[in-house]
Design an enzyme around this catalytic site. Sequence first.
Site, PDB file in Angstrom:
ATOM      1  N   HIS A  78       0.856  -1.190   0.000  1.00 26.48           N
ATOM      2  CA  HIS A  78       0.000   0.000   0.000  1.00 26.48           C
ATOM      3  C   HIS A  78       0.888   1.234   0.000  1.00 26.48           C
ATOM      4  O   HIS A  78       2.115   1.115   0.014  1.00 26.48           O
ATOM      5  CB  HIS A  78      -0.938   0.014   1.215  1.00 26.48           C
ATOM      6  CG  HIS A  78      -0.250  -0.398   2.480  1.00 26.48           C
ATOM      7  ND1 HIS A  78       0.656   0.395   3.118  1.00 26.48           N
ATOM      8  CD2 HIS A  78      -0.300  -1.549   3.179  1.00 26.48           C
ATOM      9  CE1 HIS A  78       1.118  -0.237   4.178  1.00 26.48           C
ATOM     10  NE2 HIS A  78       0.567  -1.417   4.236  1.00 26.48           N
ATOM     11  N   GLY A  81       6.498   0.785   9.282  1.00 24.71           N
ATOM     12  CA  GLY A  81       5.258   1.392   9.779  1.00 24.71           C
ATOM     13  C   GLY A  81       5.216   1.534  11.290  1.00 24.71           C
ATOM     14  O   GLY A  81       4.651   2.503  11.815  1.00 24.71           O
ATOM     15  N   GLU A 131      -2.066  -4.244  13.603  1.00 25.84           N
ATOM     16  CA  GLU A 131      -3.134  -4.102  12.595  1.00 25.84           C
ATOM     17  C   GLU A 131      -4.365  -4.911  12.979  1.00 25.84           C
ATOM     18  O   GLU A 131      -5.503  -4.459  12.793  1.00 25.84           O
ATOM     19  CB  GLU A 131      -2.637  -4.579  11.218  1.00 25.84           C
ATOM     20  CG  GLU A 131      -1.722  -3.605  10.520  1.00 25.84           C
ATOM     21  CD  GLU A 131      -1.290  -4.119   9.136  1.00 25.84           C
ATOM     22  OE1 GLU A 131      -2.000  -4.968   8.564  1.00 25.84           O
ATOM     23  OE2 GLU A 131      -0.241  -3.670   8.657  1.00 25.84           O
ATOM     24  N   ASN A 172      -1.086  22.751  14.557  1.00 29.39           N
ATOM     25  CA  ASN A 172      -0.745  22.367  13.182  1.00 29.39           C
ATOM     26  C   ASN A 172      -1.266  20.962  12.920  1.00 29.39           C
ATOM     27  O   ASN A 172      -0.854  20.003  13.564  1.00 29.39           O
ATOM     28  CB  ASN A 172       0.775  22.388  13.017  1.00 29.39           C
ATOM     29  CG  ASN A 172       1.229  21.688  11.749  1.00 29.39           C
ATOM     30  OD1 ASN A 172       0.545  21.738  10.725  1.00 29.39           O
ATOM     31  ND2 ASN A 172       2.370  21.033  11.816  1.00 29.39           N
TER      32      ASN A 172
END
Length: 546
Positions: free
Chosen positions: A11, A286, A182, A503
């Site tokens: 991905h 990740g 995940e 921000n």
Amino acid sequence: MRILGVNAVFHDPAAAVVVDGRIVAAAEEERFTRRKHGKAPVPFATWELPEQAAAWCLRQAGLEPSELDAVAYSYDPALVDDTLDGVDSGGWEKLRTLYARRAPAFLRTALPGLDPSVVRFVRHHVAHAASAALAAPFGDCAVLTSDGRGEAESALLGEYRDGKLVELAHQRLPHSLGLTYEAATAHLGFRRSSDEYKVMALASYGSPRFVSELRELVFATGDGGFRTAAVPWEHFAPARGEHAELLPEHADLAASVQRVTEEVLLDLARWLHERTGHPDLALAGGTALNCVANTRLHDESPFERVWVQPAAGDAGTALGAALALAADFGEAVEPMPGADLGRGFDDAELEDWLRRARLPYERPADIAATVARALADDRIVAWFQGRAEFGPRALGRRSLLAHPGRAANLDRLNDVKGREQFRPVAPMVLADRAAELFTRGPLPSPYMLFVHDVAPQWRERIPAVTHVDGTARVQTVESEEEPLLARMLTEFERRTGLPTVVNTSLNTAGRPMVDDPRDALECFGSAPVDLLALGPFAVSRGGGPA
Ligand SMILES: [Fe+2]
């Protein structure tokens, strides 16, 4: 050597160009196609390439596809372990492998003129490792990568000696910290391979009361590796539907998974330090987008300095694969100059977009001062300046800014972005003032990849950026490197006494970050943003003065 890096396999498809060891451009496909994460994270999407990102990177470098010396593809299909089918691919592993093998032919179609024989497969975790260690400002250092999966592994530990990777350990699948995280993400009702940061945010609301049970299933083995058994998630908390209510046990499960992940990473870091003795550690994969774990690695591991690749997820492997190949070719690789490696537009182009949209705009003497005044007046500002960020964090190129002193601004911004109300927004702060406001966690912190504690005396003053647990994910701004941002922050402080502003990334619900001027105008037109600062130009909501 002229090298194009490509990430396509899982991905976040992305491309990067490295010329003679210097990073020229890097961009994610989602910023062009406007589809978040570029494509679905499924094996039958592996053939899809970052076509637009690659074409733009080549244009930015002034190169034709035929002029490339190499294309570095961040996955080596020869290393896939077919016996592991089903780890995450539901029986489609062979299809993914086939698509990856055919990538040279697909690339020739996407980039006419490319010689497919220049395509090189780079092992996924070697690409992650290079994206960290070769892009870091350290020179030789230790490196730790961890993610959901590569070809047959989910982590790599090593060090760079004279610019070359020396591998010390790796963890083979099916054991994977990323896949475990995940799975927790999906069980908690969020999107797998996408919303892991929501689990991290949710963890702050829970207590890690399941951690001793989880440690039986997820633990470090003391040799640079770890084990992750299948977790019976239902045993801890019921599966949550996407829009169902979040229960206290969901937050407790998030806190427990977060804690056990941190513990394993800390163990890996200690082992790596023992083996290498390096003072410096570079991180990617990740898992390295987990700011809470990163701060624990900084504070509690023996490493003195920790640097995280801003595009730590798979997008960063496009850059890493190209850097790894440059190093293999014996080139001296220059550290990453900053995260602003994406598209930029000159003033004439920006003005052209405003004219075409028939929007009333002005060109104030100093856009930084105009924005500071608007923020001090509690207006929400869309800030579009310079080249777009590579990686998931807005770092003052495509940002949404607000007054940090108004607690309600968290809800206002989450409304613009359609986000859950438990998600925090982050402060951008002048680097030379950061230590006064924020304790714990590394400073400076230019890429917003660590959490810090907000000093107790500041918590009441900047409630919009103080998370429920008293932390904040800080971006520090150096005035020499970021003169425009620094001027805006200085002027905001002059008006309010606060050297920091809120921000967050400039995008609306479910959309990738704004990249080009049209995206900025669409976002401004469809969301309750009060002022758009497009380069030197100001557009005020309702057409009034900026
Ligand atoms: Fe990865």
